[in-house]
Design an enzyme around this catalytic site. Sequence first.
Site, short mmCIF file in Angstrom:
data_model
loop_
_atom_site.label_atom_id
_atom_site.label_comp_id
_atom_site.label_asym_id
_atom_site.label_seq_id
_atom_site.Cartn_x
_atom_site.Cartn_y
_atom_site.Cartn_z
N LYS A 123 -2.14 7.36 10.00
CA LYS A 123 -3.06 8.12 9.15
C LYS A 123 -4.45 8.12 9.76
CE LYS A 123 -4.56 4.56 5.90
NZ LYS A 123 -5.00 4.35 4.54
N ASP B 25 0.63 -7.21 1.81
CA ASP B 25 1.72 -6.38 2.33
C ASP B 25 1.64 -6.18 3.84
OD1 ASP B 25 -0.53 -4.78 2.29
OD2 ASP B 25 0.62 -2.95 1.99
N THR C 231 1.48 10.21 0.24
CA THR C 231 0.40 9.57 -0.50
C THR C 231 -0.61 8.93 0.45
OG1 THR C 231 2.06 9.01 -2.18
CG2 THR C 231 -0.06 7.96 -2.39
N ASP D 226 -3.42 -4.29 2.71
CA ASP D 226 -4.28 -3.70 1.68
C ASP D 226 -3.80 -3.97 0.26
OD1 ASP D 226 -2.16 -1.98 1.81
OD2 ASP D 226 -3.32 -0.16 2.21
N ARG D 227 -2.56 -4.41 0.12
CA ARG D 227 -2.09 -4.71 -1.24
C ARG D 227 -2.21 -6.20 -1.54
NH1 ARG D 227 3.07 -1.07 -2.87
NH2 ARG D 227 2.23 0.89 -2.11
N ASP E 56 0.28 -4.01 5.87
CA ASP E 56 -0.99 -3.71 6.52
C ASP E 56 -2.19 -4.36 5.83
OD1 ASP E 56 -0.62 -2.02 4.32
OD2 ASP E 56 -1.91 -0.47 5.15
N SER F 54 2.67 0.61 5.81
CA SER F 54 2.30 -0.25 4.69
C SER F 54 3.38 -1.25 4.30
CB SER F 54 1.92 0.64 3.50
OG SER F 54 1.39 -0.15 2.49
N HIS F 55 3.88 -1.12 3.08
CA HIS F 55 4.83 -2.07 2.52
C HIS F 55 6.27 -1.73 2.91
CE1 HIS F 55 4.17 1.38 0.04
NE2 HIS F 55 5.40 1.23 -0.43
N LYS G 223 -8.13 -0.14 -0.17
CA LYS G 223 -7.85 -1.30 -1.00
C LYS G 223 -7.72 -2.49 -0.07
CE LYS G 223 -2.95 -0.08 -1.52
NZ LYS G 223 -2.85 1.29 -0.98
N THR H 269 -2.72 9.09 -8.12
CA THR H 269 -2.30 7.98 -7.26
C THR H 269 -2.67 8.28 -5.81
OG1 THR H 269 -0.48 7.40 -8.70
CG2 THR H 269 -0.25 6.81 -6.38
N GLU I 75 -5.30 0.09 -8.57
CA GLU I 75 -4.07 0.81 -8.87
C GLU I 75 -3.01 -0.18 -9.30
OE1 GLU I 75 -3.49 4.47 -6.15
OE2 GLU I 75 -3.87 2.77 -4.86
N GLU I 76 -2.09 0.34 -10.11
CA GLU I 76 -0.98 -0.51 -10.55
C GLU I 76 -0.10 -0.94 -9.39
OE1 GLU I 76 2.09 0.94 -9.98
OE2 GLU I 76 0.98 2.73 -9.30
N SER I 77 -0.16 -0.20 -8.27
CA SER I 77 0.72 -0.47 -7.13
C SER I 77 0.17 -1.60 -6.26
CB SER I 77 0.92 0.80 -6.32
OG SER I 77 -0.34 1.34 -5.93
N ARG J 279 9.41 6.58 -10.13
CA ARG J 279 8.67 5.49 -10.74
C ARG J 279 8.45 5.82 -12.21
NH1 ARG J 279 7.62 2.86 -6.21
NH2 ARG J 279 6.43 3.74 -4.48
C1 G16 Z 1 -0.21 4.01 -0.91
C2 G16 Z 1 -1.52 4.53 -1.38
C3 G16 Z 1 -1.81 3.99 -2.75
C4 G16 Z 1 -0.68 4.33 -3.69
C5 G16 Z 1 0.61 3.80 -3.13
C6 G16 Z 1 1.84 4.13 -3.94
O1 G16 Z 1 -0.28 2.63 -0.77
O2 G16 Z 1 -2.55 4.15 -0.50
O3 G16 Z 1 -3.02 4.51 -3.16
O4 G16 Z 1 -0.90 3.78 -4.93
O5 G16 Z 1 0.79 4.33 -1.84
O6 G16 Z 1 2.21 5.42 -3.72
P1 G16 Z 1 3.59 6.01 -4.21
O7 G16 Z 1 3.72 5.64 -5.66
O8 G16 Z 1 3.40 7.47 -3.97
O9 G16 Z 1 4.69 5.38 -3.39
P2 G16 Z 1 0.11 1.93 0.57
O10 G16 Z 1 -0.13 0.47 0.33
O11 G16 Z 1 1.55 2.30 0.77
O12 G16 Z 1 -0.78 2.54 1.60
#
Ligand code: G16
Length: 543
Positions: free
Chosen positions: A126, A277, A18, A281-282, A279, A113-114, A376, A344, A363-365, A496
Site C-alpha cells: 500500500k 499483528d 480496505t 498496527d493492531r 505489521d 497485516s494480520h 493505528k 471501516t 476501530e473494533e478490529s 462480519r
Molecule cells: C485494515 C484497516 C482497518 C480495518 C481492518 C478490517 O486493518 O486498516 O482500518 O478496520 O482492515 O477491515 P475488514 O473488516 O474490511 O477486513 P489491517 O490491520 O488489516 O491493515
Amino acid sequence: MQVQTIATSAFTDQKPGTSGLRKRVPVFQQAHYLENFVQSIFDTIAAPAGATLVVGGDGRYYNREAIQIILKMAAANGFGRVLVGQGGILSTPAASCVIRKYQTFGGIILSASHNPGGPEGDFGIKYNGNNGGPATETVTEAIFARSKQIDTYRIIEAADVALDTLGESQLGGMTVSIIDSVADYAELMESLFDFDAIQAMLAGGFRIKFDAMHAVTGPYAREILVNRLGAPADSVMNAVPLPDFGNGHPDPNLTYAHELVEIVYGDNAPDFGAASDGDGDRNMILGKGFFVTPSDSLALLAANATLAPGYRQGLAGIARSMPTSAAADRVAEALGIPCYETPTGWKFFGNLMDAGKVTLCGEESFGTGSNHVREKDGLWAVLFWLNVVAARKQSVEAIVREHWAKFGRNVYSRHDYEGLPTDAANGIMVLLKAGFATLSGKQFGSYTVKLADDFSYTDPVDGSVSTGQGVRILFEDGSRIVFRLSGTGTEGATLRIYLESFEPDVGKHHLDAQDALAELIGIALQLTELRQRTGREAPTVIT
Ligand code: G16
C-alpha cells in the site's frame, strides 16, 4: 545505469481493498504483477524528481524480493533517496513515523497485516502519503484506474541492495539509506508516555506478557519493553519475526492469539497481556483473566488520556469506525468534545487528524491510535495502557469495571464467518438490503427496528462521499446489528456481524457478552438466513 522500459499488459484485479492491495504470494510472483502496481502508484502520485520515499514491510515471505524490485523501480522513476528499514523491516506505524519525521514524499508499506504469510500465504502493498497515512480513497481509486491501463513500467538493471547493513549506497542516481527500523519509533513512544512510571511499576513486580506472534513487533517490543523499560526478557514471547509467522495467523484476537490467552487466563497469570499483528498496527489488551474489547479500549484511553504526558492537554476529538461500539461516544460527550463516525478503514481518519479535529481514533478490529502518526499503532496502545495502569495503580479489570459503572457498558461482540463462497455472502447482503423498505417498525422478540440502511459517509474535511459501507439495523433501544463483508481477505468472502447493546445496570455488567447478546445474535441469524444459505453452524471467530 540504464533505465529499462518494459512492456507489460494490465491486470484487471489490482483494486486495493480496505487497506491496500492484498493477494496470495503466487499472485504477486506472476511476471510483472508487482511491477505493474508499483508503476501505477508512481504514475499516480507523480513525485517530483529527487523526491524521498520510505520503503519497509512486516518481514513476511516475499518482503525482501519485493523491496529489491521497488528500489530499482524507484531509481528508474527519478526518486532521489529511499529510506529502507534494516532487513526490509518497518512496522506500519514505524513507517508512518519515519515518513512524518523525515518529511518524505510518501512511503510504500509491504504487508498483508494480520493475514497468514509464507509461500502460499498472503502478501500486500500500500501507498502512504506525506502525512504518513494510507492514501485516501481518491488516490487509491486513481491507482486502480491506472493499473487497468498500464502498458509499460520502468526499472533499472542493477545488483541487489544489501538490506541488512546500516548506511548509504547508490543505486543508479538514487541514494538508498538503510535505517534502524526501531530507533525513530522508540524515541517517539518515549516522548508520549511516562516511561519512568512504567519502569517503576515493572520494577515493583508488575508482570507483563507481550505476544509478537513471530511478526514485526518483536524487535520493537524488545527494545522498548525490555531494553528501555526493564521488563524481563521473557515478557516478550514469539519475538523473532519469521517469513511465515511460525506458521501462525498473526491476528491478535482471542482465537488466533490463543497461546497468550491461555497464559493470561491460566495459573500464575501475568498482570497484563497484549499482542500485536503481522505489521504491528493492531493490538489486543488483556488483564489477568480479563479481555478488553477494542471498542472499550478506545473509550478507556480517551477517558484516561490526560494521564499520559503526550496527551496532558486533552483531546480535540475522537473518531471511531461505524461498526465500533458507541462507548467512545459516551466519553466524548462527557468531555464535551466531538466524536466522528467513519467507515471501516484507517484511511478515513487521516483527514480528521490532519485538520486537527481528532486526537484519538479507534476501530473494533483491534486498532487504536492517535495523531502521533497516521496509522493505528499496536505498541503505542500497549504503552498507553501501561501508562494508565501505572498512574491509576489498579488492575486492568478494575479500571474497566469502574469505567462501565460510570458510563454504562456497551456490550459488544463481532462474529466472523470466514471463507464463505462469494455468491452466498453477496446473496446475504442483497437479502438484507431488500429488507430495508419493510424492516423499520418491525418487532423481533423484545427489539423493534428503528432504521435499516446502508451506511454512507461524507468526509467533513474534503466533502468526499463513500457509500455502501455496511448494513445497519438500528433498534429503538439503541442496540444495533451491523453487517459487512471484509475488505481485507483474499480467499472467498468473510461476513462480519457486529452486535451491540447498552447496559446501564451495574448489576448486569458481569454477564458474558455472548449471553447478553444472545437475542440479537438470533435476530442476525434470522435476518441473514445464514445457516440455510451457507450451511455454517457457528462463526469462525468470535471477538
Ligand atoms: C485494515 C484497516 C482497518 C480495518 C481492518 C478490517 O486493518 O486498516 O482500518 O478496520 O482492515 O477491515 P475488514 O473488516 O474490511 O477486513 P489491517 O490491520 O488489516 O491493515
